[in-house]
Design a protein around this motif. Structure first.
Motif, short mmCIF file in Angstrom:
data_model
loop_
_atom_site.label_atom_id
_atom_site.label_comp_id
_atom_site.label_asym_id
_atom_site.label_seq_id
_atom_site.Cartn_x
_atom_site.Cartn_y
_atom_site.Cartn_z
N ALA A 203 36.96 -55.37 104.73
CA ALA A 203 36.88 -56.62 105.50
C ALA A 203 37.57 -57.73 104.94
O ALA A 203 38.28 -58.61 105.45
CB ALA A 203 35.20 -57.14 105.62
N THR A 204 37.43 -57.75 103.55
CA THR A 204 38.15 -58.88 102.95
C THR A 204 39.69 -58.79 102.91
O THR A 204 40.26 -59.78 103.00
CB THR A 204 37.79 -58.95 101.12
N GLU A 205 40.33 -57.44 102.64
CA GLU A 205 41.73 -57.28 103.00
C GLU A 205 42.06 -57.70 104.27
O GLU A 205 43.29 -58.32 104.55
CB GLU A 205 41.98 -55.93 102.73
N THR A 206 41.34 -57.54 105.17
CA THR A 206 41.41 -57.79 106.80
C THR A 206 41.65 -59.25 107.01
O THR A 206 42.63 -59.64 107.55
CB THR A 206 40.62 -57.37 107.67
N LEU A 207 40.67 -60.08 106.40
CA LEU A 207 40.68 -61.42 106.40
C LEU A 207 41.79 -61.95 105.77
O LEU A 207 42.62 -62.90 106.13
CB LEU A 207 39.53 -62.03 105.85
N LYS A 208 42.20 -61.47 104.56
CA LYS A 208 43.14 -61.98 103.71
C LYS A 208 44.57 -61.95 104.62
O LYS A 208 45.56 -62.51 104.65
CB LYS A 208 43.46 -61.10 102.51
N LEU A 209 44.74 -60.61 105.12
CA LEU A 209 45.92 -60.33 106.02
C LEU A 209 45.86 -61.35 107.26
O LEU A 209 47.14 -61.84 107.47
CB LEU A 209 45.84 -58.89 106.81
N LEU A 210 44.82 -61.93 107.92
CA LEU A 210 44.92 -62.54 109.09
C LEU A 210 45.15 -63.97 108.68
O LEU A 210 45.96 -64.71 109.34
CB LEU A 210 43.49 -62.59 109.53
N LEU A 211 44.55 -64.36 107.43
CA LEU A 211 44.95 -65.55 107.10
C LEU A 211 46.35 -65.85 106.12
O LEU A 211 46.89 -66.89 106.04
CB LEU A 211 43.69 -66.02 105.97
N GLY A 212 46.85 -64.66 105.78
CA GLY A 212 48.06 -64.77 105.10
C GLY A 212 48.03 -65.37 103.62
O GLY A 212 48.78 -65.77 103.17
N ILE A 213 46.61 -64.95 103.12
CA ILE A 213 46.58 -65.65 101.65
C ILE A 213 46.30 -64.46 100.68
O ILE A 213 46.21 -63.10 101.06
CB ILE A 213 45.45 -66.24 101.56
N GLY A 214 46.77 -64.71 99.36
CA GLY A 214 46.41 -63.93 98.30
C GLY A 214 47.47 -62.46 98.47
O GLY A 214 48.43 -62.55 98.85
N GLN A 215 47.07 -61.52 97.65
CA GLN A 215 47.77 -60.21 97.70
C GLN A 215 46.93 -59.16 98.12
O GLN A 215 45.87 -59.10 97.56
CB GLN A 215 48.41 -60.07 96.35
N THR A 216 47.45 -58.55 99.14
CA THR A 216 46.68 -57.26 99.53
C THR A 216 46.88 -56.07 98.52
O THR A 216 47.65 -56.04 97.70
CB THR A 216 46.95 -57.20 101.04
N LEU A 217 46.25 -55.17 98.97
CA LEU A 217 46.28 -53.59 98.43
C LEU A 217 47.35 -53.09 98.87
O LEU A 217 47.59 -51.56 98.85
CB LEU A 217 44.70 -53.00 98.60
N LYS A 218 48.65 -53.64 99.50
CA LYS A 218 49.68 -52.91 100.07
C LYS A 218 50.39 -52.21 98.73
O LYS A 218 50.59 -52.84 97.86
CB LYS A 218 50.59 -54.04 100.67
N GLY A 219 50.56 -51.06 98.93
CA GLY A 219 51.45 -50.03 97.60
C GLY A 219 50.24 -49.92 96.62
O GLY A 219 50.78 -49.36 95.60
N LYS A 220 49.03 -50.12 96.65
CA LYS A 220 48.23 -49.91 95.59
C LYS A 220 47.12 -49.30 96.28
O LYS A 220 46.39 -49.62 97.43
CB LYS A 220 47.69 -51.23 94.96
N LEU A 221 46.40 -48.10 95.55
CA LEU A 221 45.27 -47.57 95.96
C LEU A 221 44.09 -48.04 95.02
O LEU A 221 44.13 -47.60 93.85
CB LEU A 221 45.44 -46.15 95.92
N LEU A 222 42.98 -48.49 95.68
CA LEU A 222 41.99 -49.03 94.82
C LEU A 222 40.85 -47.96 94.81
O LEU A 222 40.52 -47.37 95.82
CB LEU A 222 41.38 -50.09 95.58
N LEU A 223 40.55 -47.23 93.70
CA LEU A 223 39.47 -46.29 93.63
C LEU A 223 38.44 -46.93 92.87
O LEU A 223 38.69 -47.56 91.72
CB LEU A 223 40.13 -45.20 92.71
N LEU A 224 37.05 -46.52 93.60
CA LEU A 224 36.03 -47.07 92.72
C LEU A 224 35.00 -45.82 92.50
O LEU A 224 34.87 -44.82 93.47
CB LEU A 224 35.50 -48.11 93.18
N ASN A 225 34.41 -45.64 91.26
CA ASN A 225 33.42 -44.80 91.11
C ASN A 225 32.29 -45.57 90.85
O ASN A 225 31.85 -46.27 89.71
CB ASN A 225 33.66 -44.08 89.92
N ALA A 226 31.10 -45.55 91.56
CA ALA A 226 29.81 -46.17 91.65
C ALA A 226 29.05 -45.81 90.65
O ALA A 226 28.29 -46.55 89.97
CB ALA A 226 29.23 -46.06 92.91
N LEU A 227 29.11 -44.54 89.85
CA LEU A 227 28.16 -44.14 88.98
C LEU A 227 28.41 -44.85 87.53
O LEU A 227 27.80 -45.17 86.80
CB LEU A 227 28.50 -42.63 88.40
N THR A 228 29.82 -45.01 87.34
CA THR A 228 30.18 -45.86 86.25
C THR A 228 30.76 -47.22 86.60
O THR A 228 30.98 -48.01 85.51
CB THR A 228 31.76 -45.08 85.75
#
Ligand SMILES: [Zn+2]
Length: 254
Positions: A203-228
């Motif tokens: 949702a945050t990335e979508t809002l940034k794309l619509l607003l044209g603000i910040g840097q999106t995760l384009k070209g980057k894959l964010l991986l998260l491990n909730a255990l650590t």
């Protein structure tokens, strides 16, 4: 000009640098397609409606089942057995009646493609490779940014593909079709809040794309491990041999 009611409702984000009244108007005029109203699509739809994204197109063929309620926070006991898009519509309208919501069955690819051509951003909240590859093909073909998320067990990943930029990779650069092995939440399980984290990032990335603000995760894959609770970022590069986005003619076949 925003109305008094709009200024009040969106006041906490209108004060943010980079948004203001003009950014809020952009959101009010924006149109987003959310495919899948499950664990990821639930927070995506709720946050986008709450933020005042003017038009949401929802696509899903499934109905609400009891095991869905563990993570699909847009649905309620009262809507078990209903189509997920109908159930989501009720929740979104009670949250923000001003948002225009269009419902699609999610099974008719022509209908989906027709809707997709009209939107600013596509959010992929599906749970199977077939749907992901189809959406990716349409995103590349129609040059629409695609916010992709996935969550399973205690793990999640999010990235943005933006075919408006010729250097941007696509989903098929990341996952060549032949290597895709299906893994489902039904088989492997998932912690509901992990889907919530991934959906909230989408949702945050979508809002940034619509607003044209910040840097999106384009070209980057964010991986998260909730255990650590470790978040890692890896680069995703365009595959020069990708049959979809690197070929001039393309093999367009959604
Ligand atoms: Zn590609």
């Amino acid at each position: 000009m925003l109305s008094k009611e709009q200024l009040e409702r969106y006041s906490r984000q209108v004060v943010l640098p980079g948004i203001g009244e003009s950014g809020q108007r952009r959101l009010l005029e924006a149109k987003v397609l959310i495919v899948g109203l499950g664990g990821l699509g639930s927070p995506v739809a709720l946050y986008l409606a709450a933020a005042g994204v003017g038009q949401l197109v929802l696509a899903d063929f499934d109905r609400v089942n009891i095991p869905d309620l563990q993570r699909q926070i847009i649905h309620r006991m009262e809507t078990v057995g209903e189509l997920k898009v109908q159930s989501a519509l009720l929740a979104l309208k009670s949250l923000n009646p001003a948002v225009e919501v269009t419902l699609l069955s999610g099974q008719n690819l022509e209908e989906l493609e027709c809707a997709l051509k009209q939107v600013d951003v596509i959010v992929d909240c599906t749970d199977n490779f077939g749907a992901r590859f189809s959406l990716n093909r349409m995103s590349v073909y129609h040059k629409k940014p695609l916010v992709s998320g996935a969550a399973i067990r205690m793990d999640g990943q999010v990235t943005v593909f933006d075919p408006r930029d010729p250097k941007s990779p696509c989903y098929q650069c990341l996952y060549p079709e032949v290597f895709a092995v299906q893994d489902t939440c039904q088989m492997s399980g998932i912690l509901g809040s992990v889907a919530g984290i991934v959906g909230s990032i989408q949702a945050t990335e979508t809002l940034k794309l619509l607003l044209g603000i910040g840097q999106t995760l384009k070209g980057k894959l964010l991986l998260l491990n909730a255990l650590t609770m470790v978040f890692r970022e890896v680069s995703v590069i365009k595959d020069p041999l990708c049959p979809l986005c690197s070929c001039q003619e393309g093999f367009y076949n959604p």
